[in-house]
Structures are given as C-alpha cells and as structure tokens.
Design an enzyme around this catalytic site. Structure first.
Site, short mmCIF file in Angstrom:
data_model
loop_
_atom_site.label_atom_id
_atom_site.label_comp_id
_atom_site.label_asym_id
_atom_site.label_seq_id
_atom_site.Cartn_x
_atom_site.Cartn_y
_atom_site.Cartn_z
N ASP A 122 56.84 42.85 30.92
CA ASP A 122 57.22 43.25 32.28
C ASP A 122 57.21 44.76 32.51
OD1 ASP A 122 59.60 44.12 30.96
OD2 ASP A 122 60.52 42.16 31.28
N HIS A 137 52.95 42.12 23.16
CA HIS A 137 52.30 40.93 23.75
C HIS A 137 51.57 41.24 25.05
CE1 HIS A 137 55.31 38.32 21.28
NE2 HIS A 137 54.29 38.75 20.57
N CYS A 148 33.42 40.38 30.29
CA CYS A 148 32.94 41.78 30.23
C CYS A 148 34.06 42.77 29.92
CB CYS A 148 32.25 42.15 31.54
SG CYS A 148 33.37 42.29 32.96
N CYS A 196 35.19 36.48 37.64
CA CYS A 196 35.02 37.94 37.62
C CYS A 196 33.87 38.31 38.55
CB CYS A 196 34.72 38.40 36.19
SG CYS A 196 34.23 40.13 36.08
N SER A 238 65.22 36.05 20.09
CA SER A 238 65.50 34.98 19.12
C SER A 238 64.51 35.05 17.95
CB SER A 238 65.39 33.62 19.80
OG SER A 238 64.05 33.43 20.28
N CYS A 280 72.89 42.10 25.87
CA CYS A 280 72.33 43.46 25.75
C CYS A 280 72.78 44.38 26.87
CB CYS A 280 70.80 43.44 25.82
SG CYS A 280 70.01 42.16 24.96
ZN LIG Z 1 33.60 40.15 33.84
#
Ligand SMILES: [Zn+2]
Length: 293
Positions: A122, A137, A148, A196, A238, A280
């Site tokens: 994020d 990640h 491409c 694409c 985790s 956290c």
């Molecule tokens: Zn492409």
C-alpha cells in the site's frame, strides 16, 4: 536512559495468555543496536482501514487470494480479479498512514531503524515519511504488462477500466484485503478487461501474488538489509508467507536478536528473543514516546 518501564503502562488490554510481554526489552534493543531493520505486515496497515487476510491465530478470515497460476492461466480469473479490484481501488487508494507508520518513520529519523522491509503493497510507509523502504511484495499502485514489461500507474488503469465498464466502479461492495472488494451483486461476465495497448499482453498489478516467487533482486536486497542490521523487529505480521518467515529464520540462524510487536500468533513465535503482543498503532507510538524521554 528513557523510562522504558512507562511503555508497559501505556498498554491497554493485555491478553490473559500473554507470557512474554517485553516492551522494555524492545526499547532496549533499539537503543542498543541503532541499526534495526523492521519487517512489517498487514497488522501495520490495519489501523488505516485496510483489511488483513488472517485472524489472530493466523487462519484465513476472507476468501483465499487469487493464485498467480490461476491469474496467468485463466481469463475468467483475471476478469473477476479486475472487476473486484476496480471496486476496491478507490478506497484502498484513499487510505492514509496511521500512528504505526508514523512512529516507524520517527524511529528511522532518530537513527534507530536502518530500514523497513514491508510485505504490504500500500506504500503507506513511504507516505508516512520512511525513506529506506523495500516493498518485498511489490506495489499495488502500479500495473505491469507481462508481455513487454511496460508499467503504468494504477490510477490510469483504473480510469481505463472505468471507460470500458461505465457505472461499474460505483456498485456497492465490501472492501477485502489487497484492494480487493466483494460486490453486493457479483456479475463479472460482462466486465471488460483491456489488453496492453503496446503489445496486447496481460496486465497484472505490480505485486507478488500468492504462488509467485519474489523477484531475485528483491530477495537479495532484503537479505542484504537483514545482514547489515544488528537486529530484526517484526511488526504486525503473522509471517505465514514464506518470503517474510525465511528472512526471520535466517536472521535468527545468524545469531541476530529478533523481536516482534504483533497481536496474534505467528509462524516464528519460537524464534523471537522479545515479543510484545500489542496492536502496532498503540505500541509503536508508545515505544517512540518512551525512547524520546
Ligand atoms: Zn505490453
């Protein structure tokens, strides 16, 4: 020395089963090493309204995520993925850093953290002001062509999906992990996913899917960051995903202290030298405040 005992007093509800509460030990670790690398996970972004895949016991609490092989091999899977993602993206993109991100940025500014390796996609660490961040990640705000290798911002891709599927993005849906969303009335058959524009290849979010390997240069950079660090601090993960767990296992095998701030069970509980079972967004600001005293 700051009064690190005060951190423990800042705790709210201590789970009855907690046997290894050690906030003071984690503060001492940061003060002692001053080059700690943080390995962060979904728990860090929970305070920003981004849902987590797993519950406190490390079990799935949503539908399992799309697997890489299925995404690559099945146009229907891609259609469903992008249809749901088109619904989830606006809210995912609107998420803001929370006190956990801000406190980690503060630890870096004070020279206690050498960097962050995040399993989150994020970019909220960067938005909070952290500078040395490795996106283990990948990042959801970019899209990549598998043909491409062209990359485009997700915002542009979202606009293209919107043009191809007028009215879709305003459908009612519930946000799920990784920018996914569950529509109230799932009708994916009519959803159009463009190829694409350059090579007609398959477009994929620039993140590592389940079942997909982390690119070798990224793995190497993560290893190098852990090798250079005096200790590792796991925050809100985790560690059920192997790429993160492996870093912790290697650090422990190298004799480095590994501490954790995490509410639930983790795959590496037996490897931690210090453990603080706390949210956290509460723990990190309290830690920072104590270190500043
Ligand atoms: Zn492409």
């Amino acid at each position: 020395m700051p009064s690190i005992e005060r951190i423990a007093e800042a705790r709210h509800a201590a789970p009855a089963s907690a046997v290894a509460e050690d906030p003071a030990g984690i503060a001492a670790l940061l003060l002692q090493h001053r080059n700690v690398v943080a390995l962060t996970g979904a728990g860090c972004s929970a305070g920003s309204g981004i849902p987590d895949y797993r519950d406190a016991d490390g079990n799935w609490k949503h539908a399992r995520p799309v697997l890489y092989q299925d995404f690559i091999g099945d146009p229907e899977v891609r259609r469903r993925y992008w249809a749901r993602s088109a619904l989830g993206w606006p809210r995912f993109a609107a998420a803001l850093p929370n006190p956990a991100h801000q406190a980690l940025a503060g630890l870096e500014r004070r020279g206690m953290l050498s960097g962050i390796i995040t399993q989150n996609v994020d970019r909220l660490h960067q938005r909070a002001g952290s500078e040395a961040v490795l996106d283990l990640h990948g990042r959801l705000d970019m899209v990549r062509c598998l043909g491409c290798e062209a990359r485009l911002p997700r915002a542009e891709w979202q606009a293209e999906l919107g043009r191809e599927n007028p009215g879709w993005a305003s459908a009612e849906a519930q946000l799920a992990p990784d920018g996914d969303a569950v529509p109230a009335a799932p009708d994916y058959a009519s959803f159009r996913v463009p190829d694409c524009q350059l090579c007609h290849g398959i477009l994929k979010p620039d993140v590592v899917f389940y079942g997909e390997a982390v690119p070798a240069p990224v793995t190497a950079a993560a290893r190098a960051a852990c090798d250079a660090a005096g200790a590792v601090l796991v925050v809100g993960s985790s560690l059920m995903v192997y790429s993160g767990f492996r870093l912790v296992r290697e650090a422990a095998a190298a004799g480095k202290p590994v501490a954790a701030i995490n509410l639930g069970r983790t795959r590496a509980d037996g490897l931690f030298t210090r453990h603080w079972r706390e949210d956290c967004a509460s723990a990190l600001p309290a830690l920072l405040g104590a270190l500043d005293r």
